[in-house]
Write an enzyme that holds these catalytic residues in place. Sequence first.
Site, PDB file in Angstrom:
ATOM      1  CE  LYS A  42      -0.596  -0.142   4.950  1.00  0.00           C
ATOM      2  NZ  LYS A  42      -1.400  -0.675   6.039  1.00  0.00           N
ATOM      3  NE  ARG A  43       3.712   2.821   4.569  1.00  0.00           N
ATOM      4  CZ  ARG A  43       3.137   3.757   5.302  1.00  0.00           C
ATOM      5  NH1 ARG A  43       3.035   4.987   4.869  1.00  0.00           N
ATOM      6  NH2 ARG A  43       2.666   3.465   6.493  1.00  0.00           N
TER       7      ARG A  43
END
Length: 506
Positions: A264-265
């Site tokens: 998700k980064r």
Amino acid sequence: MTINPEAPVRVRIAPSPTGDPHVGTAYIGLINYIYARQRGGKFVLRIEDTDRARFVATSEQEIFNSLRWLGLSWDEGPDVGGPYGPYRQSERTEIYREHCDLLLANGTAYRCFCTAEELEAVRKQQMTAKLPPRYPGTCRHLKPEQVEGNLATGKPFVVRMIVPPHAGEATTSTTFRDELRGDITFEHNNVDDQVLMKSDGFPTYHLANVVDDHLMHITDVIRAEEWISSTPKHVLLYRAFGWQQPRFWHMPLLRNLDKSKISKRKNPVSLIYYRQAGFLPEAMINFLGLMGGGMPSPTAETAAGQPAAKASEADIFSLSDMLARFEVKNIRLGSPVFDLTKLKWLNGEYIRAASPESFFASLRSTILSDSYLSQIAALVQTRIETLGEFGNLTHFFFADDVLPTPEVFIPKKRTLEDTLAFAAEQLTVLEATDWTHETLEPALKQLGEEKQWSVKENFMLLRAIITGSTMSPPLLESMIVFGKARSLDRVRRFLDTQKKLATGKR
Ligand code: GLU
């Protein structure tokens, strides 16, 4: 002992309800769905909710909604039933206990009474000696009377499986066939005496997964590559039970552009995000279908590693095209890159190809839906004087990017650096917080207190990031309507852009 090749095909996906439904679940779901449908088989949805510490109550329903949104329907599952239920592992604990007892009785598992402190001490020693951390097998050798004594005093225990060699045996490795890769061998000195049953009476993933796949007559386990290292443990369990093992297929993992495992980064991974941000399900399915290959595509290299320089017509196909033309022999093992640029291009193609009516219908079912609009209207009713001003206060609900300028987001007396560091902390807090007013407000305030940011500075910064402006409808209510997935994406994108600006490459 492998499965009878004539057995009717049954496959499953087994997501864990630990957060937002993940794009990886849809990707693996799609491959399972096609595999089953092409063979007249059954596609099962099982919810693996035995990890109570990571359990998120809303997650299961969101998994159902997201898979249905994509058109991946299942034949058996917690909500539709089926002959081998229940399909939610938390409702099967008795079954696991009975099966664990079978292994204890046939001598392929044992009770381990080691305490967390004892295990930690061993781990430390191993680390100092530069050895891989492994359970030393202490409780393998307990005498029956010692076990009885411990049980009598109520000492907590876990159940571990014996990774061979069993006493007096010579087996030192396990080989299994991966249908996409061929034989894979694991030396046992790399396989720990896996815990099967935790001290809280809940099974671990390994035990529950194998017991369920067997009892649910699963013929093909098609899952992501990250489970390869678990497979020898599963194979040993099938042997310990004396069961036939299914065929195993491990699909290549989705990757970020830099080849790291999708995270998700670097990319939004929540299916909720994609739905709310206005990606069309057809485009999403098409994109996921490109990932591992399977279609006879002339631009095979696109998904095999390189981000697409140019996407082509042949990359566009529907779920029914996939059902007609997908072949497992076309699956590629290179790392598929989850390239948002390509997904957006595809989505654009679908939008352009839609009839005006269906394009409008897509808008009406997402960012122009009555429920979204009415929630937004409620937030601005007391803040505008003409209806025409509606857009002035609400554009951020409809825009994809809002980039506040430094004058807007840096509080007086703060530096850019401080501000970005605090925004990163806000992101961490928001990620970990339930999306309600009652939870968001204290969580953010607590962070402010810890970092000595006043409530005003704290909320002003977040308001600037989410709305692009210093004036907006109430911030937390707006974030709740906008949704967690999209709000988090906005903060991440803000931080990302600022980082790129700082290093001079936009
Ligand atoms: N519960 C596992 C997951 O979350 C299932 C892995 C498997 O398919 O065996 O992905």
